[in-house]
Design a protein around this motif. Structure first.
Motif, PDB file in Angstrom:
ATOM      1  N   LYS A  68       0.983  -1.220   0.060  1.00  0.00           N
ATOM      2  CA  LYS A  68       0.180  -0.118  -0.023  1.00  0.00           C
ATOM      3  C   LYS A  68       0.823   1.410   0.099  1.00  0.00           C
ATOM      4  CE  LYS A  68      -0.426  -0.253   4.977  1.00  0.00           C
ATOM      5  NZ  LYS A  68      -1.369  -0.984   6.169  1.00  0.00           N
ATOM      6  N   TRP A  69       2.212   1.162   0.216  1.00  0.00           N
ATOM      7  CA  TRP A  69       3.114   2.354   0.222  1.00  0.00           C
ATOM      8  C   TRP A  69       3.886   2.478  -1.048  1.00  0.00           C
ATOM      9  CZ3 TRP A  69       3.775  -1.096   4.384  1.00  0.00           C
ATOM     10  CH2 TRP A  69       3.178  -0.747   5.851  1.00  0.00           C
ATOM     11  N   ALA A  70       3.357   1.693  -2.250  1.00  0.00           N
ATOM     12  CA  ALA A  70       4.043   1.793  -3.248  1.00  0.00           C
ATOM     13  C   ALA A  70       3.893   2.981  -3.941  1.00  0.00           C
ATOM     14  CB  ALA A  70       3.493   0.759  -4.095  1.00  0.00           C
ATOM     15  N   ASN A  71       3.068   4.157  -3.795  1.00  0.00           N
ATOM     16  CA  ASN A  71       2.910   5.186  -4.318  1.00  0.00           C
ATOM     17  C   ASN A  71       3.820   6.359  -3.808  1.00  0.00           C
ATOM     18  OD1 ASN A  71       1.571   5.290  -2.162  1.00  0.00           O
ATOM     19  ND2 ASN A  71      -0.060   6.855  -2.976  1.00  0.00           N
ATOM     20  N   MET A  72       4.718   5.829  -2.694  1.00  0.00           N
ATOM     21  CA  MET A  72       5.354   7.096  -2.064  1.00  0.00           C
ATOM     22  C   MET A  72       6.998   6.612  -2.510  1.00  0.00           C
ATOM     23  SD  MET A  72       3.997   6.656   1.618  1.00  0.00           S
ATOM     24  CE  MET A  72       4.536   8.001   2.369  1.00  0.00           C
ATOM     25  N   SER A  73       7.837   7.924  -2.634  1.00  0.00           N
ATOM     26  CA  SER A  73       9.195   7.566  -2.743  1.00  0.00           C
ATOM     27  C   SER A  73       9.860   7.030  -1.535  1.00  0.00           C
ATOM     28  CB  SER A  73       9.812   8.857  -3.192  1.00  0.00           C
ATOM     29  OG  SER A  73      10.029   9.851  -1.924  1.00  0.00           O
ATOM     30  N   GLU A  74      10.942   6.408  -1.777  1.00  0.00           N
ATOM     31  CA  GLU A  74      11.718   5.656  -0.502  1.00  0.00           C
ATOM     32  C   GLU A  74      11.798   6.860   0.575  1.00  0.00           C
ATOM     33  OE1 GLU A  74      13.303   2.674   1.951  1.00  0.00           O
ATOM     34  OE2 GLU A  74      11.928   2.723   0.041  1.00  0.00           O
ATOM     35  N   GLU A  75      12.173   8.043   0.324  1.00  0.00           N
ATOM     36  CA  GLU A  75      12.437   9.079   1.043  1.00  0.00           C
ATOM     37  C   GLU A  75      10.972   9.487   1.948  1.00  0.00           C
ATOM     38  OE1 GLU A  75      13.310   9.451  -1.979  1.00  0.00           O
ATOM     39  OE2 GLU A  75      15.483   8.475  -1.614  1.00  0.00           O
ATOM     40  N   GLU A  76       9.861   9.714   1.125  1.00  0.00           N
ATOM     41  CA  GLU A  76       8.891  10.053   1.743  1.00  0.00           C
ATOM     42  C   GLU A  76       8.281   9.118   2.719  1.00  0.00           C
ATOM     43  OE1 GLU A  76       6.611  12.275  -2.138  1.00  0.00           O
ATOM     44  OE2 GLU A  76       6.703  10.351  -2.052  1.00  0.00           O
ATOM     45  N   PHE A  77       8.490   7.654   2.255  1.00  0.00           N
ATOM     46  CA  PHE A  77       8.147   6.527   2.894  1.00  0.00           C
ATOM     47  C   PHE A  77       8.621   6.685   4.441  1.00  0.00           C
ATOM     48  CE2 PHE A  77       8.988   2.004   4.333  1.00  0.00           C
ATOM     49  CZ  PHE A  77       7.739   1.939   4.933  1.00  0.00           C
ATOM     50  N   ARG A  78      10.226   6.761   4.270  1.00  0.00           N
ATOM     51  CA  ARG A  78      11.024   6.720   5.558  1.00  0.00           C
ATOM     52  C   ARG A  78      10.521   7.695   6.564  1.00  0.00           C
ATOM     53  NH1 ARG A  78      15.984   3.686   5.611  1.00  0.00           N
ATOM     54  NH2 ARG A  78      15.966   2.463   3.577  1.00  0.00           N
ATOM     55  N   ASP A  88      -2.431  -8.454   6.772  1.00  0.00           N
ATOM     56  CA  ASP A  88      -2.178  -7.193   6.360  1.00  0.00           C
ATOM     57  C   ASP A  88      -0.490  -7.228   6.327  1.00  0.00           C
ATOM     58  OD1 ASP A  88      -4.688  -6.557   6.346  1.00  0.00           O
ATOM     59  OD2 ASP A  88      -4.870  -6.039   8.614  1.00  0.00           O
ATOM     60  N   GLU A  89      -0.016  -6.074   5.833  1.00  0.00           N
ATOM     61  CA  GLU A  89       1.375  -5.793   5.722  1.00  0.00           C
ATOM     62  C   GLU A  89       1.729  -5.087   7.177  1.00  0.00           C
ATOM     63  OE1 GLU A  89       0.702  -2.861   2.728  1.00  0.00           O
ATOM     64  OE2 GLU A  89       0.227  -4.336   1.303  1.00  0.00           O
ATOM     65  N   VAL A  90       2.942  -5.431   7.742  1.00  0.00           N
ATOM     66  CA  VAL A  90       3.366  -5.073   8.908  1.00  0.00           C
ATOM     67  C   VAL A  90       4.811  -4.768   8.631  1.00  0.00           C
ATOM     68  CG1 VAL A  90       3.935  -5.966  11.245  1.00  0.00           C
ATOM     69  CG2 VAL A  90       1.899  -6.875   9.993  1.00  0.00           C
ATOM     70  N   LEU A  91       5.047  -3.607   9.127  1.00  0.00           N
ATOM     71  CA  LEU A  91       6.452  -2.831   8.792  1.00  0.00           C
ATOM     72  C   LEU A  91       6.803  -3.157  10.186  1.00  0.00           C
ATOM     73  CD1 LEU A  91       8.460  -0.950   7.457  1.00  0.00           C
ATOM     74  CD2 LEU A  91       7.148   1.109   8.569  1.00  0.00           C
ATOM     75  N   VAL A  92       8.291  -3.641  10.289  1.00  0.00           N
ATOM     76  CA  VAL A  92       9.140  -3.933  11.480  1.00  0.00           C
ATOM     77  C   VAL A  92      10.541  -3.226  10.911  1.00  0.00           C
ATOM     78  CG1 VAL A  92       7.926  -5.749  12.246  1.00  0.00           C
ATOM     79  CG2 VAL A  92       9.834  -6.269  10.678  1.00  0.00           C
ATOM     80  N   ASP A  93      11.013  -2.710  12.242  1.00  0.00           N
ATOM     81  CA  ASP A  93      12.242  -2.015  12.002  1.00  0.00           C
ATOM     82  C   ASP A  93      13.514  -3.348  11.945  1.00  0.00           C
ATOM     83  OD1 ASP A  93      12.229  -2.371  14.570  1.00  0.00           O
ATOM     84  OD2 ASP A  93      12.572  -0.401  15.128  1.00  0.00           O
ATOM     85  N   ARG A  94      14.796  -2.895  11.911  1.00  0.00           N
ATOM     86  CA  ARG A  94      15.723  -3.678  11.903  1.00  0.00           C
ATOM     87  C   ARG A  94      15.934  -4.396  13.284  1.00  0.00           C
ATOM     88  NH1 ARG A  94      21.744  -3.966  12.201  1.00  0.00           N
ATOM     89  NH2 ARG A  94      22.583  -5.424  10.519  1.00  0.00           N
ATOM     90  N   SER A  95      15.837  -3.560  14.333  1.00  0.00           N
ATOM     91  CA  SER A  95      16.138  -4.035  15.696  1.00  0.00           C
ATOM     92  C   SER A  95      14.990  -5.232  15.987  1.00  0.00           C
ATOM     93  CB  SER A  95      16.150  -2.947  16.807  1.00  0.00           C
ATOM     94  OG  SER A  95      14.734  -2.307  16.891  1.00  0.00           O
ATOM     95  N   GLU A 124       7.499   9.283   6.676  1.00  0.00           N
ATOM     96  CA  GLU A 124       6.192   9.329   7.234  1.00  0.00           C
ATOM     97  C   GLU A 124       6.297   8.342   8.100  1.00  0.00           C
ATOM     98  OE1 GLU A 124       2.060   7.652   5.683  1.00  0.00           O
ATOM     99  OE2 GLU A 124       3.010   9.251   4.544  1.00  0.00           O
ATOM    100  N   MET A 125       7.046   7.016   8.119  1.00  0.00           N
ATOM    101  CA  MET A 125       6.941   5.937   9.098  1.00  0.00           C
ATOM    102  C   MET A 125       7.765   6.459  10.297  1.00  0.00           C
ATOM    103  SD  MET A 125       5.375   3.603   7.961  1.00  0.00           S
ATOM    104  CE  MET A 125       4.243   4.813   6.880  1.00  0.00           C
ATOM    105  N   ASN A 126       8.900   7.151  10.184  1.00  0.00           N
ATOM    106  CA  ASN A 126       9.752   7.636  11.365  1.00  0.00           C
ATOM    107  C   ASN A 126       8.867   8.688  11.951  1.00  0.00           C
ATOM    108  OD1 ASN A 126      12.142   6.149  11.159  1.00  0.00           O
ATOM    109  ND2 ASN A 126      13.080   7.730   9.616  1.00  0.00           N
ATOM    110  N   ASP A 127       8.097   9.396  11.475  1.00  0.00           N
ATOM    111  CA  ASP A 127       6.917  10.351  12.081  1.00  0.00           C
ATOM    112  C   ASP A 127       6.112   9.605  12.809  1.00  0.00           C
ATOM    113  OD1 ASP A 127       8.700  12.579  11.278  1.00  0.00           O
ATOM    114  OD2 ASP A 127       7.215  13.153   9.733  1.00  0.00           O
ATOM    115  N   ALA A 128       5.301   8.829  12.028  1.00  0.00           N
ATOM    116  CA  ALA A 128       4.370   7.919  12.918  1.00  0.00           C
ATOM    117  C   ALA A 128       4.852   6.950  14.007  1.00  0.00           C
ATOM    118  CB  ALA A 128       3.578   7.264  11.616  1.00  0.00           C
ATOM    119  N   TYR A 129       5.918   6.628  13.903  1.00  0.00           N
ATOM    120  CA  TYR A 129       6.688   5.319  14.853  1.00  0.00           C
ATOM    121  C   TYR A 129       7.782   5.940  15.336  1.00  0.00           C
ATOM    122  CZ  TYR A 129       3.034   2.528  12.271  1.00  0.00           C
ATOM    123  OH  TYR A 129       2.029   2.423  11.578  1.00  0.00           O
ATOM    124  N   PRO A 130       7.815   6.885  16.263  1.00  0.00           N
ATOM    125  CA  PRO A 130       9.107   7.504  16.708  1.00  0.00           C
ATOM    126  C   PRO A 130       9.765   6.539  17.406  1.00  0.00           C
ATOM    127  CG  PRO A 130       6.981   8.580  17.934  1.00  0.00           C
ATOM    128  CD  PRO A 130       6.444   7.536  16.751  1.00  0.00           C
TER     129      PRO A 130
END
Length: 85
Positions: free
Chosen positions: A33-43, A69-76, A45-51
């Motif tokens: 669902k995030w395909a329409n965003m550039s990588e920079e926009e995505f990062r 559903d799609e689940v975004l997880v950070d590296r840690s 938005e996600m960093n702002d949404a999940y501080p």
């Protein structure tokens, strides 16, 4: 249908998205669902949404969770809780 990239086994404790011992697939961001965003926009938005996530600049994966559903997880998170098959 999302294109699966890799399979991973969840080795962490059960949580709202994943169940211990189950296998999950990752997908490329451009198949989500995030395909329409550039990588920079995505990062940004996600960093702002999940501080409380580690900075996504360190890496992230997108899994298909128990709900389908799609689940975004950070590296840690994925380094500790998943094993690549």
């Amino acid at each position: 249908m999302l294109e699966s990239k890799h399979k991973w086994s969840f080795i962490g404790d059960n949580d709202s998205e994943f169940t211990k011992g189950h296998t999950y697939h990752t997908v490329e961001r451009h198949h989500t669902k995030w395909a329409n965003m550039s990588e920079e926009e995505f990062r940004k938005e996600m960093n702002d949404a999940y501080p409380n996530y580690d900075a996504l600049e360190d890496g992230y994966l997108i899994f298909i969770g128990d709900s389908g559903d799609e689940v975004l997880v950070d590296r840690s998170y994925w380094l500790v809780n998943f094993y690549k098959l």
